[in-house]
Design an enzyme around this catalytic site. Structure first.
Site, PDB file in Angstrom:
ATOM      1  N   PHE A 124       0.845  -1.186   0.000  1.00 39.01           N
ATOM      2  CA  PHE A 124       0.000   0.000   0.000  1.00 39.01           C
ATOM      3  C   PHE A 124       0.888   1.245   0.000  1.00 39.01           C
ATOM      4  O   PHE A 124       1.886   1.294   0.726  1.00 39.01           O
ATOM      5  CB  PHE A 124      -0.917  -0.001   1.225  1.00 39.01           C
ATOM      6  CG  PHE A 124      -2.022   1.009   1.113  1.00 39.01           C
ATOM      7  CD1 PHE A 124      -3.140   0.735   0.350  1.00 39.01           C
ATOM      8  CD2 PHE A 124      -1.916   2.238   1.729  1.00 39.01           C
ATOM      9  CE1 PHE A 124      -4.148   1.676   0.218  1.00 39.01           C
ATOM     10  CE2 PHE A 124      -2.919   3.188   1.600  1.00 39.01           C
ATOM     11  CZ  PHE A 124      -4.045   2.907   0.846  1.00 39.01           C
ATOM     12  N   ASP A 189       1.927  -4.960   8.945  1.00 40.21           N
ATOM     13  CA  ASP A 189       0.771  -4.107   8.726  1.00 40.21           C
ATOM     14  C   ASP A 189      -0.427  -5.040   8.578  1.00 40.21           C
ATOM     15  O   ASP A 189      -0.476  -5.848   7.642  1.00 40.21           O
ATOM     16  CB  ASP A 189       0.980  -3.274   7.456  1.00 40.21           C
ATOM     17  CG  ASP A 189      -0.201  -2.382   7.110  1.00 40.21           C
ATOM     18  OD1 ASP A 189      -1.323  -2.667   7.565  1.00 40.21           O
ATOM     19  OD2 ASP A 189      -0.013  -1.418   6.344  1.00 40.21           O
ATOM     20  N   TYR A 212     -10.807   1.378  10.648  1.00 41.64           N
ATOM     21  CA  TYR A 212     -11.996   1.808   9.909  1.00 41.64           C
ATOM     22  C   TYR A 212     -12.413   0.844   8.808  1.00 41.64           C
ATOM     23  O   TYR A 212     -13.430   1.058   8.151  1.00 41.64           O
ATOM     24  CB  TYR A 212     -11.784   3.202   9.308  1.00 41.64           C
ATOM     25  CG  TYR A 212     -10.531   3.364   8.467  1.00 41.64           C
ATOM     26  CD1 TYR A 212     -10.475   2.911   7.164  1.00 41.64           C
ATOM     27  CD2 TYR A 212      -9.402   3.979   8.997  1.00 41.64           C
ATOM     28  CE1 TYR A 212      -9.332   3.065   6.395  1.00 41.64           C
ATOM     29  CE2 TYR A 212      -8.256   4.142   8.250  1.00 41.64           C
ATOM     30  CZ  TYR A 212      -8.227   3.680   6.941  1.00 41.64           C
ATOM     31  OH  TYR A 212      -7.076   3.823   6.200  1.00 41.64           O
TER      32      TYR A 212
END
Length: 397
Positions: A124, A189, A212
């Site tokens: 990412f 991560d 989230y």
């Protein structure tokens, strides 16, 4: 699989009761849990209480009486079991970008004799950008791609458990053991795995994640940082904020880090965002993670089966080798996704050609998967995506 069979699976689903605990607009199949989770029903009341009862009535006293000051630690302890950690090992606050910076920078200082950072260049963007930024700031560091397959001279290795593009999953215990045997520190991560499966980073040196996505903490919900207890006394927070001081309200001129995980708190907790996360964790206190993973694999496998060869599969076909998402490649992927969304099936697009579908097991059912696949096949067969309006790119894809 016939839709009636999917309805029968929904009726037998041990997680089916959780669906009613989310706000889901009528007529929408929401397959974007890997980007922003749906709204838990308890969130609005929890945020209202924070705003009206705590802030409105207690004012500044809420830092003590409502527990605001301790939120980074209390929420960290609530979240810890979801990643295989224990009390006093996780701190909540800041953003994913910031906690990545903290974790990698701390690891570098623990291995000063080594000058190599290993990362996946396809990871990412924020992960790789932070690594590049750290290397540039300190100078003399080489950023090596994971594909090189070398850890022998690395200071730190930063990887995502689940690839955000394809959903491919790393073997966390095996990779962690290999990295540490080579003398490097391991940073995971878990943004795309926490809340979708059982996660265990307890053997790692550091781990980071957001709240989230599958955890449904809400837009802007704070990230978290895990620090292995063996590093609590020696790892350095390179962002030495006031709240990480050993005695913040002594107002000392020099910085003296807290002796425990609190040293990784940077500044004032994001109280309103943390209220949303607190409400979401009320759900996760009751969720059996083994059932979540089993359903995740079943849902994604069903979707792959139903879509068949209509699109090029970018995700691993073996369920155990992927997270809770399925990705496909198509040169007109953006337009196809826009056409799908217009017909009530919400996924997202990642450049240059990936259609992503994230399956949140707490509120997605087997009939949803059947209907989503049927809609996708219709969009492809009738080429509904060719409508000119779908060629106009929105700011967020």
């Amino acid at each position: 699989m016939h839709r009636d069979r999917c309805l029968a699976l929904d009726a037998d689903d041990p997680l089916r009761a959780f669906r009613s605990e989310f706000v889901l607009p009528e007529g929408i199949i929401y397959l974007v849990g890997n980007s922003l989770g749906a709204l838990p029903r308890g969130t609005a009341e929890r945020v209202r209480r924070t705003v009206e009862d705590e802030w409105g009535r207690q004012l500044v006293g809420a830092w003590n009486h409502a527990g605001w000051y301790e939120q980074p630690l209390t929420l960290g302890d609530r979240l810890a079991p979801l990643i295989g950690a224990g009390p006093g090992q996780v701190v909540v606050g800041n953003t994913t970008s910031i906690v990545i910076y903290q974790a990698v920078a701390a690891a570098l200082r623990l291995r000063p004799e080594r000058r190599v950072i290993v990362s996946d260049v396809r990871n990412f963007p924020t992960d790789h950008y932070m690594v590049e930024g750290l290397a540039g700031l300190h100078g003399g560091y080489e950023v090596r791609d994971l594909a090189a397959g070398r850890f022998d001279d690395a200071a730190v290795v930063l990887l995502s458990e689940v690839d955000y593009r394809t959903g491919a999953r790393h073997d966390v215990p095996a990779v962690t053991a290999e990295v540490q045997a080579a003398g490097a520190l391991m940073v995971w991560d878990v943004c795309h795995s926490v809340g979708a499966m059982e996660v265990d980073v307890s053997a790692a040196d550091f781990a980071v994640g957001c709240t989230y996505k599958y955890l449904c903490g809400g837009p802007g919900a704070p990230a978290f940082l895990y620090v292995n207890p063996r590093h609590h006394a020696s790892a350095e927070n390179v962002l030495p904020g006031w709240h990480g001081h050993a005695a913040p309200f002594a107002f000392e001129a020099g910085y003296r880090p807290a002796a425990d995980i609190r040293r990784f708190v940077v500044s004032t907790p994001h109280v309103l965002s943390m209220a949303g996360l607190d409400a979401a964790l009320d759900l996760w206190d009751r969720v059996p993670l083994d059932l979540v993973r089993a359903k995740s694999m079943a849902l994604t496998s069903l979707f792959i089966e139903l879509v068949g060869d209509a699109l090029e599969l970018a995700s691993p076909r073996e369920a155990a080798a992927r997270g809770s998402q399925v990705s496909y490649r198509h040169p007109e992927g953006y337009r196809i996704m826009r056409a799908l969304i217009d017909r009530g099936v919400h996924g997202d697009f990642r450049a240059p050609d990936l259609l992503r579908f994230g399956f949140a097991p707490l509120y997605i059912g087997y009939a949803d998967v059947h209907d989503a696949a049927a809609t996708l096949l219709e969009v492809l067969e009738k080429e509904l995506w060719r409508d000119e309006k779908y060629s106009q790119r929105l700011a967020v894809t």
